[in-house]
Write a protein that holds these residues in place. Structure first.
Motif, PDB file in Angstrom:
ATOM      1  N   THR A  13      35.338  71.987  21.558  1.00 44.19           N
ATOM      2  CA  THR A  13      36.473  71.069  21.458  1.00 44.19           C
ATOM      3  C   THR A  13      37.655  71.518  22.299  1.00 44.19           C
ATOM      4  O   THR A  13      38.508  70.701  22.660  1.00 44.19           O
ATOM      5  CB  THR A  13      36.920  70.939  19.988  1.00 44.19           C
ATOM      6  OG1 THR A  13      37.156  72.242  19.441  1.00 44.19           O
ATOM      7  CG2 THR A  13      35.843  70.247  19.150  1.00 44.19           C
ATOM      8  N   PHE A  49      35.466  61.370  14.722  1.00 43.58           N
ATOM      9  CA  PHE A  49      34.780  62.363  15.541  1.00 43.58           C
ATOM     10  C   PHE A  49      34.039  63.304  14.607  1.00 43.58           C
ATOM     11  O   PHE A  49      34.583  63.771  13.606  1.00 43.58           O
ATOM     12  CB  PHE A  49      35.783  63.144  16.392  1.00 43.58           C
ATOM     13  CG  PHE A  49      35.201  64.295  17.165  1.00 43.58           C
ATOM     14  CD1 PHE A  49      34.492  64.067  18.339  1.00 43.58           C
ATOM     15  CD2 PHE A  49      35.363  65.606  16.726  1.00 43.58           C
ATOM     16  CE1 PHE A  49      33.959  65.130  19.057  1.00 43.58           C
ATOM     17  CE2 PHE A  49      34.837  66.669  17.442  1.00 43.58           C
ATOM     18  CZ  PHE A  49      34.124  66.429  18.604  1.00 43.58           C
ATOM     19  N   TRP A  51      32.280  66.865  13.911  1.00 44.10           N
ATOM     20  CA  TRP A  51      32.632  68.208  14.391  1.00 44.10           C
ATOM     21  C   TRP A  51      31.586  68.817  15.312  1.00 44.10           C
ATOM     22  O   TRP A  51      31.909  69.595  16.199  1.00 44.10           O
ATOM     23  CB  TRP A  51      32.883  69.135  13.213  1.00 44.10           C
ATOM     24  CG  TRP A  51      31.665  69.414  12.381  1.00 44.10           C
ATOM     25  CD1 TRP A  51      31.205  68.669  11.334  1.00 44.10           C
ATOM     26  CD2 TRP A  51      30.746  70.484  12.538  1.00 44.10           C
ATOM     27  NE1 TRP A  51      30.052  69.209  10.818  1.00 44.10           N
ATOM     28  CE2 TRP A  51      29.733  70.337  11.544  1.00 44.10           C
ATOM     29  CE3 TRP A  51      30.656  71.565  13.407  1.00 44.10           C
ATOM     30  CZ2 TRP A  51      28.675  71.211  11.407  1.00 44.10           C
ATOM     31  CZ3 TRP A  51      29.582  72.440  13.278  1.00 44.10           C
ATOM     32  CH2 TRP A  51      28.614  72.267  12.283  1.00 44.10           C
ATOM     33  N   GLY A  74      33.002  60.715  20.333  1.00 45.38           N
ATOM     34  CA  GLY A  74      33.419  59.861  19.219  1.00 45.38           C
ATOM     35  C   GLY A  74      32.481  58.672  19.084  1.00 45.38           C
ATOM     36  O   GLY A  74      32.244  57.967  20.068  1.00 45.38           O
ATOM     37  N   ALA A 294      45.045  64.239  19.718  1.00 46.93           N
ATOM     38  CA  ALA A 294      43.666  64.394  19.255  1.00 46.93           C
ATOM     39  C   ALA A 294      43.099  65.772  19.557  1.00 46.93           C
ATOM     40  O   ALA A 294      42.422  66.373  18.718  1.00 46.93           O
ATOM     41  CB  ALA A 294      42.786  63.309  19.869  1.00 46.93           C
ATOM     42  N   PHE A 298      41.536  68.418  16.780  1.00 42.30           N
ATOM     43  CA  PHE A 298      40.154  68.892  16.734  1.00 42.30           C
ATOM     44  C   PHE A 298      40.057  70.406  16.906  1.00 42.30           C
ATOM     45  O   PHE A 298      38.963  70.969  16.846  1.00 42.30           O
ATOM     46  CB  PHE A 298      39.321  68.193  17.813  1.00 42.30           C
ATOM     47  CG  PHE A 298      39.199  66.713  17.602  1.00 42.30           C
ATOM     48  CD1 PHE A 298      38.984  66.194  16.346  1.00 42.30           C
ATOM     49  CD2 PHE A 298      39.309  65.836  18.670  1.00 42.30           C
ATOM     50  CE1 PHE A 298      38.874  64.829  16.137  1.00 42.30           C
ATOM     51  CE2 PHE A 298      39.192  64.462  18.476  1.00 42.30           C
ATOM     52  CZ  PHE A 298      38.980  63.959  17.194  1.00 42.30           C
ATOM     53  N   ASN A 299      41.194  71.058  17.107  1.00 44.88           N
ATOM     54  CA  ASN A 299      41.247  72.518  17.199  1.00 44.88           C
ATOM     55  C   ASN A 299      42.293  73.035  16.219  1.00 44.88           C
ATOM     56  O   ASN A 299      43.296  73.643  16.620  1.00 44.88           O
ATOM     57  CB  ASN A 299      41.575  72.952  18.632  1.00 44.88           C
ATOM     58  CG  ASN A 299      40.457  72.675  19.604  1.00 44.88           C
ATOM     59  OD1 ASN A 299      39.511  73.453  19.709  1.00 44.88           O
ATOM     60  ND2 ASN A 299      40.544  71.561  20.325  1.00 44.88           N
ATOM     61  N   LYS A 307      37.808  64.194   6.491  1.00 44.60           N
ATOM     62  CA  LYS A 307      37.553  63.641   7.806  1.00 44.60           C
ATOM     63  C   LYS A 307      38.824  63.576   8.651  1.00 44.60           C
ATOM     64  O   LYS A 307      39.889  63.199   8.152  1.00 44.60           O
ATOM     65  CB  LYS A 307      37.003  62.205   7.642  1.00 44.60           C
ATOM     66  CG  LYS A 307      36.591  61.529   8.923  1.00 44.60           C
ATOM     67  CD  LYS A 307      35.278  62.068   9.417  1.00 44.60           C
ATOM     68  CE  LYS A 307      34.802  61.356  10.663  1.00 44.60           C
ATOM     69  NZ  LYS A 307      33.519  61.889  11.152  1.00 44.60           N
ATOM     70  N   THR A 308      38.717  63.957   9.908  1.00 45.21           N
ATOM     71  CA  THR A 308      39.822  63.781  10.854  1.00 45.21           C
ATOM     72  C   THR A 308      39.651  62.443  11.550  1.00 45.21           C
ATOM     73  O   THR A 308      38.597  62.158  12.124  1.00 45.21           O
ATOM     74  CB  THR A 308      39.858  64.904  11.897  1.00 45.21           C
ATOM     75  OG1 THR A 308      40.110  66.149  11.246  1.00 45.21           O
ATOM     76  CG2 THR A 308      40.945  64.655  12.933  1.00 45.21           C
TER      77      THR A 308
END
Length: 314
Positions: A13, A49, A51, A74, A294, A298-299, A307-308
């Motif tokens: 990511t 997205f 993981w 995604g 984003a 994701f990091n 959920k993100t």
């Protein structure tokens, strides 16, 4: 249009970048020489997205094994249909939709996405786009694992690994609604979340002994490894071990072992949307970020919960 792209398979990511990409051309899509029949352009309002999708071969190559980077990851989307390809039926321009997109095509972390119409379902007007995007993958995975592959029936018992996570919490809710007895597992910190989503018991895998629960009719495994192997011994005669992390290393002595990859399904999405509207199913969103933020989302600096979701449009 703005889009997140990946080009370096080894970077994970951290290799995601926000760039400008050309928008899908509606006029080309609608022509006889355009894209595949049945495609639609979706104005993306929210995207999900998964993981581990940057480890999937389909993120990097097409169906013929050819490199397709830079690719847009995604595959969970909620938005509005903005254009139809030639010959497309069943949807209309301006319609709110949500769904799961093809693995080997550019995904949904963008302002627009081209999606096969058959992979989309109507999203009710009173369901928020972020909620719609958040339940696509988890909802379909839970539904297919429980009812298609696990053949769950009322009165049976289900062991749900990762019950506080996005998939596990959905499995828990759908299993309870179907009349099953649900035992959740996970880290110590996940106990209250799992119980809040309906688990009737909880096994703390950091401190409790998994085998103490005795036998169950269905195991829904999102962990694999040692936990998955030990779970096989808990499956009663005629029961099923369902895995979403690859073929189980150990199979039940007198039962079935099934591994599967979730697939789009319009009718199942509609069933899930109906349950969201009725309040029978709650989403498990841990974080909502913008497309501009984003990559950072994701990091995360801390372990994410739930959920993100990326909200692409306000």
């Amino acid at each position: 249009m703005k889009a997140i792209v990946v080009t370096d398979r080894g970077a994970g990511t951290a290799g995601m970048k926000l760039v400008e990409r050309p928008e899908p051309q509606a006029a080309w899509l609608a022509g006889l020489s355009g894209a595949n029949y049945g495609d639609v352009v979706v104005e993306v309002h929210a995207s999900g997205f998964t993981w581990d999708e940057l480890s999937w071969p389909s993120t990097w190559t097409d169906r013929l094994g050819r490199d397709r980077t830079p690719s847009i990851p995604g595959h969970e989307v909620a938005g509005v249909v903005s254009a139809l390809s030639y010959g497309t039926t069943g949807l209309s321009v301006g319609q709110r939709v949500f769904g799961l997109t093809d693995w080997t095509r550019d995904g949904t972390l963008a302002e627009y996405a081209v999606v096969e119409a058959r992979n989309l379902a109507p999203l009710p007007g009173d369901v928020d786009f972020a909620v719609g995007a958040s339940v696509v993958m988890s909802g379909l995975t839970a539904w297919q694992g429980l009812f298609e592959h696990g053949r769950l029936r009322a009165g049976q018992s289900v062991l749900v690994h990762g019950a506080a996570g996005a998939v596990g919490s959905m499995v828990t809710q759908l299993a309870r609604e179907a009349g099953a007895y649900v035992i959740g597992t996970g880290r110590s910190a996940g106990r209250e979340t799992a119980l809040g989503f309906g688990a009737q018991e909880y096994v703390d895998l950091e401190n409790d002994t998994l085998e103490d629960i005795g036998g169950v009719d269905l195991v829904f495994d999102v962990f694999g490894g040692d936990i998955g192997a030990r779970s096989a011994g808990l499956v009663r005669a005629g029961g099923t071990l369902v895995s979403v992390v690859g073929p189980p290393e150990v199979r039940p002595a007198d039962g079935l072992a099934v591994d599967f990859v979730v697939v789009p399904d319009r009718s199942q999405l509609s069933e899930i949307a109906r349950r969201v509207r009725d309040g029978r199913v709650r989403t498990n969103i841990g974080n909502i970020a913008t497309l501009d933020d984003a990559v950072a989302a994701f990091n995360p600096t801390e372990r994410p919960k739930g959920k993100t979701v990326i909200r692409v449009r306000p």
